[in-house]
Design an enzyme around this catalytic site. Structure first.
Site, short mmCIF file in Angstrom:
data_model
loop_
_atom_site.label_atom_id
_atom_site.label_comp_id
_atom_site.label_asym_id
_atom_site.label_seq_id
_atom_site.Cartn_x
_atom_site.Cartn_y
_atom_site.Cartn_z
N HIS A 166 0.99 -0.90 0.18
CA HIS A 166 -0.26 -0.16 -0.55
C HIS A 166 0.88 1.03 -0.17
O HIS A 166 0.78 1.98 -0.89
CB HIS A 166 -1.18 -0.10 1.67
CG HIS A 166 -1.98 1.35 1.22
ND1 HIS A 166 -2.95 1.23 0.81
CD2 HIS A 166 -1.61 2.25 1.72
CE1 HIS A 166 -3.75 2.86 1.47
NE2 HIS A 166 -2.66 3.35 2.01
N GLU A 167 1.47 0.83 0.97
CA GLU A 167 2.83 2.56 1.07
C GLU A 167 3.08 2.70 -0.37
O GLU A 167 3.90 3.76 -0.19
CB GLU A 167 3.24 2.50 2.72
CG GLU A 167 2.13 2.38 3.47
CD GLU A 167 1.84 3.94 3.47
OE1 GLU A 167 1.66 4.72 2.84
OE2 GLU A 167 0.55 3.49 4.39
N HIS A 216 3.70 6.84 -7.12
CA HIS A 216 3.33 7.92 -7.43
C HIS A 216 4.10 9.22 -7.29
O HIS A 216 3.86 10.08 -8.35
CB HIS A 216 1.57 8.13 -6.18
CG HIS A 216 0.48 8.89 -6.55
ND1 HIS A 216 -0.96 9.00 -6.13
CD2 HIS A 216 0.25 9.29 -8.20
CE1 HIS A 216 -1.55 9.51 -6.82
NE2 HIS A 216 -0.93 9.90 -8.32
#
Length: 687
Positions: free
Chosen positions: A475-476, A482
C-alpha cells in the site's frame, strides 16, 4: 574543532542533494525556520512591489513555485515535520509547540495579504495562452487564497487567523498526546503460563522488548506488531481484555493526554472556519475540491456499501457466533470485543486451515523487499540499489537510488520499517523533496519515504511478516510510486498532490498483488529451507481472501460515517463525544459497543491527519482500484503495456488535470462498483 554551520543554509553536498540528517542539530531548526520566514517575506515584498503588470510568471510562479535552493522555509519544514512523526523526542515536541503558531501566523500573513491577492486575482481574470498545467496551477493558487479567507473583510480575516492558529495548535497537541499515551502503556508478563497460545514470533518479540526496557520476562505494547498477535492468539481472556481496553481508551483518561475536549474544539473550529468562508458545514467546504463534490454523493456511497455488504456481514457474524464454545454462548453477553480476533482466527483456521503464523516463515522482510522491488521492475522496468552514502535519520532506515527502465536516475527511496519509541503508530508515505522542472529545464527528481511499523527481527529470527503486513508495505509502496513517477513542471502539482479521494488509488491498487499466485511465486520462500510457498497454501490464501470481508468493509464505512457526522454539523457541537460516536456509526456496527471506549480521540486521520470530512476516500478509491485492477486481470497482472498506461495517465500526472479525466483516459470510462463487489464475493440484492 571547526565551527558548526547550519546545514539548512548551504548546499547539502550529499548524493542527489539528499537531507544531511547526520549534520542537523536541534538548534538548527529554529534558526532556519525564522530565517526562512524572513526570506519568504522578502520575496513576497518583491512580488507585490513589482511595478510591472501582474503576469503568470512574475506573480504565480514567484509566490508558488520559485523553486531553488533559497526555499529555506519549505526545506526545514519538510525535514522537521517528517521527523516529528518518524523520530521525535522531547526537544522536538517542545520546539513544535513553540514554532507551530509562528508558522500558522506566517501562512495567514501570506494568504491574507490583500496586495498579493490582488495580483493573483488580476492574473486569474486576465490570463492568456497558458498551458493546461499552468491553468491548473493558477486555479489552485487563486482558489487556495479564496479558501484561506482572501475575500473576507478585515474583521473576518482577524477571526480566521484566531481560528486557524488555535486549530493548528490543537492538532499538534492531539498527535503528541496520542503518541505519549500509546507509548506509555505496557503489559508486563513474568509468568510464562500467561503466554499460552502465543506463537514463538510473538514471544520472542515480547522478550526482546522486555530486554530493551531492562525488564525480566515479556513486554507487550500497543504497537500493532505486538498488539495484534496477542489479541489473535492469547488464550488469556483477562489479559486480552486488559490490552483491548488499554488500546481503546487511550486519551480518554483524567490526565494531561485526554483528547476529548480537544476533539470537540477541533470540530467546532473547523465548522466555524467553513461558515466564515460561506459554507454551511466543514464537509461542504472540503468536498468542493474533491471527486465526490458534495455530502450527498458521499452518503450515497456509504449507504450503497451498507446495503450491499450488511446482509453478508450479518451472515459472517452469525457464523462466528455459532462457532463459539458452548460456555461462551451461554454467557449473557457472549462474544466481547476482546474475543473477536481470537475466535475469528479459530474460525478461519477451521474453514481454511490457514493461519498468519503458517505464512510468516515465507515472508522474511528482505525477501519481501526484493519481491516488491521486483514487482515494480516487472511492471515498470525500474530498479533499486541501496546507497549507504545517503544519510539517514535512524540506523533502521535504508536509502535506495531508483533507476528508470533506460538506466537514468529516477528517485531516492527511503524505507523505515520497524516501530520504536519516537515513532507514531500506523504507516505512511511522505517526501523530503518533490519532483519539479526548474528554471534551467532540469527535471529535479523526488526523494520519497515510506514509514511502517512492521514486525521487528529478534535475536532468534529475522523480521518475519504477516500477510497483512505485506499488504501494508505494498500500500505505502503504491503511494511512493505515485511520488517517484511524478513528471510535471510544478512541484505543487506533482506526485501525490492530488485530490484526497484520488490519492488512495495507486496505494490500494498495489494491495491487489498480495494474493496473486504469480507475484507470491517471485519472493515467498521459507527463510530457513528456501522452499517456495506451497501451492496449496496459496490456494488457501486466495480462498480465504474474503473471510470476514463484509465485516471489514462495514468497519471502514463506520469510520466514514463518524467522520461525516462530525463535519456535517451546522450548529455548535456540544454533545458528549463518546455518546455521539456510538450513535453516529450505529448502522454500520454489528458488535457490542462499550461505554468506556472511544475511537474519536485516537482517530488521527480526521483530527490531525488531513482526512477531516475525507475518510470516505478509502472506500471511494477502493471502487477505483478494483475497477483499475480488473484491467490488469484481463490483460495479465504483469502486462507492461497496461502498466505503462497506468504510469502515463495516472502515476506521472499528479494533479495536473481533474482526476476523473485521468482515470477515464486509463480505463476508457468511469468506474463502477461491480469490480469491487466481484472481488469481495458480494452479490447485489435484487428487487
Amino acid at each position: 574543532m571547526s565551527e558548526h554551520k547550519n546545514p539548512f543554509f548551504e548546499p547539502y553536498n550529499t548524493p542527489h542533494d539528499t537531507v544531511p540528517f547526520d549534520r542537523i542539530r536541534i538548534e538548527d531548526y529554529e534558526e532556519a525556520f525564522m530565517e526562512g520566514i524572513r526570506r519568504d517575506n522578502e520575496q513576497i515584498e518583491k512580488t507585490i512591489n513589482n511595478p510591472e503588470k501582474p503576469t503568470f510568471d512574475n506573480t504565480i510562479i514567484n509566490t508558488q513555485e520559485d523553486e531553488g535552493y533559497y526555499d529555506l522555509l519549505g526545506r526545514v519544514s519538510t525535514v522537521f515535520f517528517n521527523l516529528l512523526s518518524a523520530e521525535t523526542n522531547d526537544e522536538m515536541d517542545a520546539l513544535a509547540q513553540k514554532i507551530q503558531p509562528i508558522l500558522t501566523q506566517h501562512a495567514n500573513d501570506v494568504q491574507l495579504n490583500p496586495r498579493l491577492f490582488e495580483r493573483i486575482r488580476y492574473v486569474h481574470l486576465h490570463h492568456r495562452r497558458l498551458t493546461a498545467e499552468e491553468k491548473r496551477l493558477l486555479d489552485n493558487c487563486y482558489q487556495g487564497f479564496v479558501r484561506s479567507g482572501a475575500l473576507l473583510d478585515d474583521e473576518g480575516k482577524k477571526r480566521l487567523r484566531q481560528l486557524t492558529e488555535e486549530a493548528s495548535m490543537l492538532s499538534l497537541q492531539f498527535s503528541q498526546n496520542l503518541l505519549r499515551e500509546n507509548k506509555a502503556f505496557t503489559l508486563h508478563i513474568t509468568d510464562e503460563a500467561q503466554l499460552d497460545g502465543l506463537p514463538d514470533t510473538a514471544r520472542e518479540a515480547a522478550a526482546l522488548t522486555a530486554k530493551e526496557m531492562e525488564l525480566q520476562g515479556w513486554v507487550f505494547t500497543l504497537d500493532m506488531p505486538s498488539y495484534s498477535p496477542f489479541m489473535t492468539y492469547s488464550t488469556q481472556r483477562e489479559l486480552r481484555r486488559q490490552l483491548y481496553m488499554a488500546r481503546n481508551t487511550v486519551c480518554t483518561h483524567d490526565n494531561s493526554e485526554n483528547n476529548l475536549e480537544i476533539c470537540k474544539r477541533l470540530i467546532n473550529l473547523r465548522r466555524e472556519i467553513a461558515q466564515l468562508l460561506g459554507y454551511k458545514t466543514y464537509a461542504d467546504y472540503v468536498l468542493k475540491r474533491r471527486m465526490a463534490t458534495n455530502t450527498r454523493n458521499v452518503y450515497r456511497l456509504l449507504d450503497n456499501l451498507i446495503d450491499a455488504y450488511k446482509p453478508t456481514a450479518l451472515k459472517e457474524r452469525a457464523e462466528l457466533m455459532k462457532s463459539l464454545p458452548r460456555s461462551l454462548q451461554k454467557e449473557e453477553k457472549g462474544l466481547r470485543p476482546w474475543d473477536s480476533g481470537f475466535y475469528s482466527h479459530k474460525l478461519q483456521l477451521k474453514k481454511y486451515n490457514l493461519d498468519q503464523e503458517m505464512l510468516r516463515p515465507y515472508f522474511e522482510l528482505s525477501k519481501v523487499i526484493k519481491g516488491v522491488f521486483g514487482l515494480a521492475n516487472r511492471l515498470y522496468g525500474i530498479t533499486f540499489k541501496e546507497n549507504k552514502q545517503i544519510p539517514v535519520y535512524h540506523p533502521d532506515v535504508h536509502a535506495y537510488e531508483v533507476f528508470d527502465r533506460d538506466g537514468s536516475y529516477l528517485a531516492v527511496f527511503y524505507a523505515d520499517f520497524h516501530p520504536r519509541k519516537g515513532k507514531q503508530g500506523g504507516a505512511w508515505m511522505t517526501q523530503y523533496q518533490g519532483q519539479f522542472i526548474d528554471k534551467k529545464g532540469e527535471n529535479v527528481r523526488p526523494h520519497v519515504s515510506v514509514v511502517l511499523n512492521l514486525t521487528k527481527p529478534t535475536d532468534e529470527k529475522p523480521a518475519l511478516l504477516t500477510l497483512g503486513e505485506v499488504e501494508t508495505f505494498l500500500h505505502e509502496f503504491g503511494h511512493s510510486l505515485h511520488g517517484m513517477f511524478a513528471n510535471t513542471r510544478f512541484e505543487s502539482l506533482s506526485g501525490t498532490n492530488v485530490w484526497w479521494d484520488f490519492v488512495e488509488l495507486p496505494s490500494q491498487f498495489m494491495e491487489n498483488y498480495a494474493v496473486e499466485k504469480e507475484f507470491l511465486r517471485t519472493f515467498a520462500f521459507h527463510y530457513q529451507t528456501g522452499e517456495p510457498l506451497p501451492d496449496e497454501l496459496i490456494d488457501r490464501i486466495v480462498k480465504s481472501r474474503n473471510f470476514m470481508a463484509a465485516t471489514a468493509c462495514l468497519r471502514q464505512v463506520s469510520f466514514g460515517l463518524l467522520d461525516m457526522a462530525y463535519y456535517t454539523q451546522k450548529d455548535a457541537f456540544t454533545d458528549d463525544i463518546m455518546t455521539f460516536e456510538k450513535q453516529a456509526w450505529r448502522k454500520a456496527i454489528l458488535g457490542e459497543q462499550l461505554d468506556d471506549t472511544c475511537m474519536t480521540v485516537q482517530f488521527s486521520h480526521i483530527m490531525a491527519g488531513g482526512y477531516a470530512a475525507g475518510y470516505y476516500s478509502y472506500k471511494w478509491a477502493e471502487v477505483l482500484d478494483a475497477d483499475a485492477f480488473s484491467v490488469f486481470k484481463q490483460n495479465g497482472i504483469f502486462d507492461q503495456q497496461t502498466a505503462q498506461s497506468f504510469r502515463d495517465n495516472i502515476l506521472s500526472r499528479g494533479g495536473t488535470e481533474h482526476p476523473m479525466e485521468l482515470y477515464k483516459r486509463f480505463r476508457g470510462g468511469e468506474p463502477t462498483i461491480d469490480a469491487l463487489l466481484k472481488r469481495n464475493g458480494i452479490k447485489r440484492k435484487t428487487t
